[in-house]
Scaffold this motif. Structure first.
Motif, short mmCIF file in Angstrom:
data_model
loop_
_atom_site.label_atom_id
_atom_site.label_comp_id
_atom_site.label_asym_id
_atom_site.label_seq_id
_atom_site.Cartn_x
_atom_site.Cartn_y
_atom_site.Cartn_z
N VAL A 183 0.88 -1.17 0.00
CA VAL A 183 0.00 0.00 0.00
C VAL A 183 0.92 1.22 0.00
N ILE A 184 0.93 1.95 -1.12
CA ILE A 184 1.86 3.07 -1.25
C ILE A 184 1.14 4.42 -1.11
N GLU A 185 1.91 5.42 -0.76
CA GLU A 185 1.36 6.76 -0.52
C GLU A 185 1.83 7.79 -1.54
N ALA A 186 2.79 7.43 -2.36
CA ALA A 186 3.31 8.35 -3.38
C ALA A 186 3.40 7.60 -4.70
N ALA A 187 3.19 8.33 -5.78
CA ALA A 187 3.26 7.72 -7.11
C ALA A 187 4.64 7.13 -7.35
N PRO A 188 4.73 5.87 -7.76
CA PRO A 188 6.02 5.21 -7.95
C PRO A 188 6.61 5.48 -9.33
N THR A 189 7.89 5.21 -9.44
CA THR A 189 8.57 5.19 -10.73
C THR A 189 9.12 3.78 -10.88
#
Length: 115
Positions: A24-30
């Motif tokens: 569960v992520i909170e920032a847009a990934p690269t």
């Protein structure tokens, strides 16, 4: 949400991996060409589903996790616990969620509990 399509395809062919990861992520990934969750199994890893910042963890469709041991990681406690509660609705073998906030788990015969 991303990373679920390869697992769904595998399940439709009758295969069920022993376990899967959910992040569960909170920032847009690269992601690079080899690090995208859709490529996890292709590269020798376990199924890897990522719940992205714009997703509601309490409403995502995670039926593909039925019968599997699921490991969830997320640093936002509320969103990670929401994912844990949602996954438990789809009859996994068991689920453990972890983050900077601590550990929480679910088992069919025990329900939710802290570790």
């Amino acid at each position: 949400m991303t990373g679920h399509h390869p697992l769904i395809a595998m399940r439709l062919q009758g295969y069920c991996p022993a376990g899967a990861f959910v992040t569960v992520i909170e920032a847009a990934p690269t992601w690079g060409p080899f690090s995208h969750p859709d490529r996890a199994m292709e590269n020798g890893g376990s199924p890897d589903i990522v719940i992205q910042p714009e997703d509601n963890p309490a409403a995502v469709d995670l039926r593909c996790l039925r019968g599997m041991v699921v490991q969830i990681h997320g640093n936002d406690r509320a969103r990670t616990i929401a994912a844990l509660e949602r996954i438990s609705q789809f009859e996994p073998a068991k689920v453990i969620a972890a983050g900077e906030w601590g550990l929480r788990a679910w088992k069919p015969n025990r329900g939710f509990f802290d570790l």
